[in-house]
Design a protein around this motif. Structure first.
Motif, PDB file in Angstrom:
ATOM      1  N   SER A   1      62.797  -7.956  54.148  1.00 44.42           N
ATOM      2  CA  SER A   1      62.044  -9.222  54.293  1.00 44.42           C
ATOM      3  C   SER A   1      60.889  -9.043  55.271  1.00 44.42           C
ATOM      4  CB  SER A   1      62.950 -10.338  54.809  1.00 44.42           C
ATOM      5  OG  SER A   1      63.929 -10.602  53.856  1.00 44.42           O
TER       6      SER A   1
ATOM      7  N   THR B   1      68.544 -12.697  45.967  1.00 45.52           N
ATOM      8  CA  THR B   1      68.066 -14.043  46.300  1.00 45.52           C
ATOM      9  C   THR B   1      67.117 -13.976  47.494  1.00 45.52           C
ATOM     10  OG1 THR B   1      70.092 -14.999  45.483  1.00 45.52           O
ATOM     11  CG2 THR B   1      68.854 -16.344  47.027  1.00 45.52           C
ATOM     12  N   GLN B   2      67.501 -13.177  48.466  1.00 44.91           N
ATOM     13  CA  GLN B   2      66.682 -13.044  49.683  1.00 44.91           C
ATOM     14  C   GLN B   2      65.299 -12.471  49.347  1.00 44.91           C
ATOM     15  OE1 GLN B   2      67.428 -13.930  52.834  1.00 44.91           O
ATOM     16  NE2 GLN B   2      65.438 -13.199  53.526  1.00 44.91           N
TER      17      GLN B   2
ATOM     18  N   ARG C   1      63.198 -15.142  47.743  1.00 45.37           N
ATOM     19  CA  ARG C   1      62.689 -16.123  48.726  1.00 45.37           C
ATOM     20  C   ARG C   1      61.588 -15.519  49.591  1.00 45.37           C
ATOM     21  NH1 ARG C   1      68.480 -18.931  49.634  1.00 45.37           N
ATOM     22  NH2 ARG C   1      68.392 -20.113  47.689  1.00 45.37           N
ATOM     23  N   SER C   2      61.738 -14.245  49.927  1.00 46.83           N
ATOM     24  CA  SER C   2      60.687 -13.593  50.725  1.00 46.83           C
ATOM     25  C   SER C   2      59.391 -13.493  49.921  1.00 46.83           C
ATOM     26  CB  SER C   2      61.110 -12.184  51.135  1.00 46.83           C
ATOM     27  OG  SER C   2      62.280 -12.232  51.894  1.00 46.83           O
TER      28      SER C   2
ATOM     29  N   ALA D   1      67.403 -18.281  42.676  1.00 51.15           N
ATOM     30  CA  ALA D   1      67.069 -18.473  44.095  1.00 51.15           C
ATOM     31  C   ALA D   1      66.273 -19.763  44.299  1.00 51.15           C
ATOM     32  CB  ALA D   1      66.273 -17.274  44.603  1.00 51.15           C
TER      33      ALA D   1
ATOM     34  N   VAL E   1      63.346 -20.438  43.409  1.00 51.62           N
ATOM     35  CA  VAL E   1      61.929 -20.206  43.688  1.00 51.62           C
ATOM     36  C   VAL E   1      61.151 -20.762  42.502  1.00 51.62           C
ATOM     37  CG1 VAL E   1      60.184 -18.393  43.850  1.00 51.62           C
ATOM     38  CG2 VAL E   1      62.290 -18.214  45.177  1.00 51.62           C
TER      39      VAL E   1
ATOM     40  N   GLU F   1      55.297 -20.542  43.091  1.00 49.88           N
ATOM     41  CA  GLU F   1      55.451 -19.801  44.350  1.00 49.88           C
ATOM     42  C   GLU F   1      55.303 -18.290  44.142  1.00 49.88           C
ATOM     43  OE1 GLU F   1      58.172 -22.266  47.306  1.00 49.88           O
ATOM     44  OE2 GLU F   1      59.233 -21.836  45.437  1.00 49.88           O
TER      45      GLU F   1
END
Ligand code: AMP
Length: 399
Positions: free
Chosen positions: A305, A333-334, A337-338, A363, A365, A369
């Motif tokens: 991230s 998922t991380q 989001r990052s 996630a 998103v 985005e």
């Protein structure tokens, strides 16, 4: 830069009343006649709207799944004709036949601005075999050919390549044009720093792209099954994690050449087996014998991230673990989001591949985005690997 003619390059008077075959990618999930996800259908609406507005007669062709030449009712495109009717706000005819007298009759009877969808092209085995006669028959339905199916452009099938050879005017639709623009700039002159994230199960499917991307990128973050082949190449114990042994020598070479820009997981979520996940634990880098690595661990997530920043270009293909299972989806998922955060902060973010898109959706998103969501996983990787995509190469160059 690949510079192909686009549907909007054709003068209006050359579209009015003309029969235009548009190869679309309507390979969407359908269960019991219900479409659960219609992103690919929605994306083709601008091309279809444009042709309708110009008074063309629009014939749409797509594949769905792998019927292998059989008429499988579960893989019929009929439900898509209904969905498209709703989306376009106009009647979309459905033709259960793909070639032959009846289809010609239906096409000839379309009004200017009329739209017709053909049945699943892969109900004919000749589609995948790029059969010459079949391609010629398909081509005889129309005056102009449009490719708006980026996801199948790397395949030389009858509808993506063979039939296009019979047209004088063969151009890109708006979906394909946008993909070409984005992917070419990623290949030729990505905004720096250029960070590439690759996950998924197999290196073999992605090797062309990985070679090219490793050379061009400033940082390459690896996860998923792919990372275990690299860790094995570094003699890090990986237990029973998936690994392509035959790719270990290649991974070794890549590490020697690009070692300083390649990042590998430093901890893992592991389980004894997929069935026995009660024993799921996080370990630092060495995975015990009898354990599988199923996701990247929290230290790796934090590190990755921190490398997905708000400037330059970030390209992501492939999940960081067995993300279909909620026990092993955190890493993926991380990353999703990052990516979203990086977009808000000003980076150009691009994702490709069906799995990566569903991971992004899991996630929560939003599409807006991410700067560009590529509809074709395999096609975008081949493009980035520098391969010619037959369905693109065959189109007219601009001017
Ligand atoms: P690909 O089509 O190569 O991008 O691979 C996607 C598939 O890789 C997904 O179905 C993931 O569940 C799977 N995958 C990713 N990481 C792992 C892993 N560590 N172990 C097993 N399967 C994985």
């Amino acid at each position: 830069m690949i510079n192909k003619a686009v549907v909007s390059d054709i003068p209006d008077d050359e579209l009015k009343g003309k029969k235009v075959f548009v190869r679309v990618d309507f390979n969407v999930p359908i269960k019991d006649g219900r479409i659960s996800e219609d992103y690919r259908i929605r994306r083709t609406v601008p091309t279809i709207d444009y042709l309708v507005e110009k008074g063309a007669k629009v014939i749409l062709g797509s594949h769905l799944g792998r019927p292998k030449g059989r008429d499988l009712p579960g893989l019929s495109l009929r439900p898509i004709a209904f969905r498209l009717t709703e989306l376009l706000g106009r009647d979309v005819k459905f033709s259960p036949k793909i070639i032959g007298k009846d289809v010609h009759y239906e096409v000839d009877n379309l009004n200017n601005g009329g739209v017709m969808l053909l049945e699943n092209l892969r109900f004919h085995i000749e589609e995948r075999n790029n059969d010459e006669e079949f391609a010629k028959e398909l081509a005889s339905l129309a005056d102009i050919y449009v490719n708006d199916a980026f996801g199948t452009s790397h395949r030389a099938h009858a509808s993506t390549y063979g039939m296009a050879l019979h047209f004088e005017k063969k151009v890109a639709g708006f979906v394909v044009n946008k993909e070409i623009m984005f992917m070419s700039s990623m290949l030729m002159n990505p905004l720096k720093p250029y960070v590439v994230i690759v996950g998924g199960a197999k290196i073999k499917d992605k090797i062309g792209a990985m070679k090219n991307l490793m050379e061009k990128a400033d940082k390459v973050l690896l996860g998923g099954g792919i990372a275990y082949t690299f860790l094995k190449a570094k003699d890090v114990p990986i237990g029973n994690s998936i690994c392509e042994d035959e790719m270990v020598p290649w991974a070794k070479e890549a590490l020697e050449k690009y070692g300083e820009k390649i990042f590998l997981p430093v901890d893992h979520v592991v389980a004894e087996s997929f069935e026995n996940r009660k024993t799921s634990i996080v370990v630092d880098n060495e995975i015990p014998d009898d354990y599988h690595g199923f996701d990247i661990g929290p230290k790796t997530m934090t590190k990755y991230s921190s490398l997905i920043k708000g400037n330059g270009t970030i390209f992501w293909n492939g999940p960081m673990g067995l993300f279909e299972d909620s026990d092993f989806s955190s890493g993926t998922t991380q990353i999703a989001r990052s990516m979203a955060l990086a977009t808000w902060r000003g980076a150009t973010t691009v994702i490709g591949g069906g799995d990566t898109i569903s991971a992004m959706r899991n996630a929560e998103v939003l599409d807006l985005e991410i700067t560009h969501i590529s509809t074709g996983g395999g096609a975008s990787l081949e493009f980035l690997g520098g391969s010619d995509l037959p369905g693109i190469t065959v189109l007219n160059d601009k001017n």
